[in-house]
Design an enzyme around this catalytic site. Structure first.
Site, PDB file in Angstrom:
ATOM      1  CG  ASP A 127      10.798 -58.467  42.777  1.00 43.70           C
ATOM      2  OD1 ASP A 127      10.547 -58.559  43.857  1.00 43.70           O
ATOM      3  OD2 ASP A 127      10.741 -59.736  42.062  1.00 43.70           O
ATOM      4  CB  ILE A 169      12.875 -63.447  48.065  1.00 47.78           C
ATOM      5  CG1 ILE A 169      12.537 -64.453  48.463  1.00 47.78           C
ATOM      6  CG2 ILE A 169      14.559 -63.537  48.009  1.00 47.78           C
ATOM      7  CD1 ILE A 169      13.100 -65.685  49.456  1.00 47.78           C
ATOM      8  CG  ASN A 191       4.545 -67.238  42.708  1.00 45.23           C
ATOM      9  OD1 ASN A 191       5.300 -67.088  43.494  1.00 45.23           O
ATOM     10  ND2 ASN A 191       4.296 -68.234  41.828  1.00 45.23           N
ATOM     11  CB  CYS A 207       4.221 -65.137  47.723  1.00 43.87           C
ATOM     12  SG  CYS A 207       3.717 -64.177  46.453  1.00 43.87           S
ATOM     13  CG  LEU A 242       9.381 -67.987  50.608  1.00 36.23           C
ATOM     14  CD1 LEU A 242      10.009 -68.366  52.243  1.00 36.23           C
ATOM     15  CD2 LEU A 242      10.016 -68.859  50.092  1.00 36.23           C
TER      16      LEU A 242
END
Length: 642
Positions: A101, A54, A76, A2, A52
């Protein structure tokens, strides 16, 4: 993956959530899936992100907090060893809210304080707010894969993954940092901690910054190891490299979304794809790019090699052959870059990223292999100097003078050989450090001084990096300098910015921290042996890649920009660097600029990088200093060649 951003107020006023939103809106390309922000109860600090998705697609919303909401985090990137860390922390009684994570950072910080970064294996930048201590902590990964910009004034400290987010703050405006012009023209990029914006700096790799009780403290938490290990045999090193590369690639394949790989057919990307294929039950999706055109374009077309590797490894291979609209691309890409660069690889990286993003959200790249294992021609300097010094001095001088009279052009096979020979002979009598500088520089410092009339700033990033390197081993000394300068501030910066411009996460397994530390201990006599670049790495790959891939000539992941500057882009180049434009901008000596253009067009020099540096700086200035949109600058440039 991100973009993160945030504010800390020193003046007692509250962080405005609208300011955080504005910072996120301008970087929406980094995280189109989600957004969030947290402001502490007193309003002193706000942290925010664009996401984003993942890993843990449904539950990975940020900011995220610990069990009692006393510590908040935005992060990020990816933490590749999060599963092992999570298991350890759960055994100690920590409870997790998500499968993300990033959450391991919160509990590691609870357990270890600032030392938690030593346990992380990944690419990341983060911001952590400790409500108990009223303390902000921000940091960047070991190698600088993920960028982080900082602005500090008397009233506030702001940070963001992209510099343009900081320009959204009240009172901020884009101003040129003239102090970095010298380094930019010399190297083709702006080295950390500086940026091209006045008042905005880059947090260096492996660095933490803390704000507590109104005081700011910054420190380095990791450096490249400097101890060479001469005990292992060559065969032992081969096995260590083989197992290290395989483990790194396997770790970085974790994802809850489709994943692929860039494949040029070179050693590095081929190695990554080979190990991915070994650990995947499905064919790996691979992506390659080539160029349409004449001899210059053919020199940069690696599609046949990529196709060969894809067939060998049974990948689901995708190719794109382009004749890019460079005039239409440059303004948009330089807006995304935040800072100008002289490396045309940012164009190729964007095009292949855009192509891959049609299918996948995560891509693996071979970036970093040349630095780790000795893949650049500049690493052969000592080898060929020893051969050259066997000749009488008069013959060496004659060779150098003769080569200096020959034409130079990197987009012809013959003239590119002449170009390389000219560069080598011109630097052969220099010290090892100065020879490295000569191989790497875009413009000599004397030319930079003439261009800027001596006003380009007094910094010298390469000299500072060499002073800090402290290596007796010449090759690993160059590796240490690369890791401080070109790798994070050019290659990794453009890789991050160009992949994230299309919302694609790009991972670089060959820069896995454990693999980097392993490579740093290898003696130079084994990394490059008898003039063979990447000697140990190639031997380690001999069981999975054929000799014609391992030992083919190296070709950089760039574009035939020098040829384009003489053909399609010539009207744009001449207008952007015209005397009246240079004079009005007020940065450079117009006579020196005109001479560089003329010498490149006449093939007296290969001025590709120098002219691209100047041209990109002018386009960047129109975007950021003059306040024009990428579309407006594109329309203006296209009118020049209509």
């Amino acid at each position: 993956m991100c973009g993160i951003h945030g504010l800390y107020r020193f003046d007692g006023t509250r962080v405005d959530p609208a300011q955080l939103s504005a910072m996120g809106d301008v970087t929406v390309h980094r995280g189109p899936d989600d957004e969030g922000q947290h402001i502490d109860p007193n309003g002193r600090c706000g942290i925010a992100m664009r996401r984003l998705s993942i890993i843990d697609l449904a539950g990975g919303h940020q900011p995220i907090s610990n069990a009692d909401d006393s510590v908040w985090l935005v992060c990020n990137g990816e933490i590749y060893n999060f599963r092992e860390l999570r298991a350890e922390l759960q055994a100690r009684g920590y409870r997790f809210k998500t499968g993300s994570d990033s959450e391991v950072l919160l509990h590691l910080y609870d357990q270890m304080g600032d030392d938690f970064v030593h346990r992380l294996d990944g690419m990341f930048n983060f911001a952590l707010w400790d409500e108990r201590r009223k303390r902000l902590l921000i940091g960047r990964d070991h190698l600088g894969v993920k960028p982080l910009y900082v602005h500090q004034s008397g009233a506030m400290l702001g940070f963001a993954t992209e510099a343009k987010a900081l320009l959204q703050l009240p009172g901020m405006r884009a101003e040129l940092n003239r102090e970095v012009l010298g380094d930019y023209l010399h190297l083709g990029y702006v080295p950390a901690p500086q940026s091209m914006f006045k008042g905005i700096r880059k947090l260096p790799p492996a660095t933490l910054l803390a704000v507590e009780n109104g005081e700011v403290r910054e420190w380095r938490y990791w450096r490249l190891p400097s101890r060479i290990d001469r005990a292992p045999s060559e065969a032992e090193w081969v096995e260590r490299i083989r197992s290290g590369m395989e483990a790194a690639v396997h770790r970085q394949m974790v994802s809850d979304v489709p994943i692929g790989a860039f494949l040029s057919g070179g050693v590095d990307s081929s190695a990554v794809v080979a190990y991915m294929a070994k650990h995947s039950e499905q064919p790996i999706r691979t992506y390659a790019i080539g160029f349409e055109g004449g001899e210059a374009e053919r020199l940069y077309n690696e599609l046949p090699y990529a196709r060969q590797v894809a067939t060998l490894l049974g990948t689901e291979h995708h190719e794109i052959v382009v004749r890019p609209d460079v005039v239409g691309l440059l303004p948009k890409l330089l807006w995304h870059m935040d800072e100008p660069v002289a490396d045309s690889a940012f164009i190729t990286t964007y095009l292949v990223s855009e192509f891959a993003r049609r299918d996948v959200k995560v891509i693996l790249s071979g970036v970093g292999g040349d630095e780790l294992f000795g893949g650049y021609r500049r690493y052969l300097g000592d080898h060929y100097v020893r051969k050259l010094q066997r000749l009488p001095r008069w013959s060496r001088l004659l060779l150098s003078r003769t080569a200096g009279l020959l034409p130079s052009d990197r987009h012809s096979t013959l003239l590119n050989t002449v170009r390389l020979a000219r560069g080598f002979l011109a630097s052969a009598e220099l010290s090892a450090d100065d020879r490295y500088r000569a191989y790497l520089q875009v413009l000599e410092r004397e030319t930079v001084a003439a261009l800027t009339r001596g006003a380009g700033g007094g910094s010298d990033a390469l000299a500072a990096a060499f002073a800090a390197a402290g290596q007796d081993d010449a090759l690993n000394r160059m590796f240490a300098v690369d890791a401080e300068t070109q790798l994070p501030d050019d290659l990794l910066l453009l890789t991050d910015k160009m992949s994230m411009a299309v919302s694609l996460e790009c991972r670089v397994p060959l820069l896995d921290r454990q693999l980097v530390e392993l490579a740093a201990a290898i003696p130079e006599s084994l990394k490059v042996k008898n003039g063979r670049l990447k000697h140990l790495m190639k031997d380690a790959l001999a069981d999975i890649l054929p000799p014609d891939i391992l030992d083919r000539k190296k070709r950089g992941f760039g574009t035939p920009m020098g040829a384009w500057l003489k053909r399609d882009l010539a009207p744009v180049l001449r207008r952007l660097l015209a005397r009246d434009v240079v004079h009005d901008r007020g940065l450079f000596d117009a006579d020196v600029v005109a001479r560089l253009v003329a010498d490149h067009e006449a093939a007296r020099i290969d001025g590709t990088d120098a002219l691209l540096a100047l041209m990109n700086l002018e386009i960047w200035s129109r975007l950021y200093l003059d306040g024009h949109s990428p579309d407006d600058v594109t329309a203006e440039l296209k009118s020049l060649i209509a």
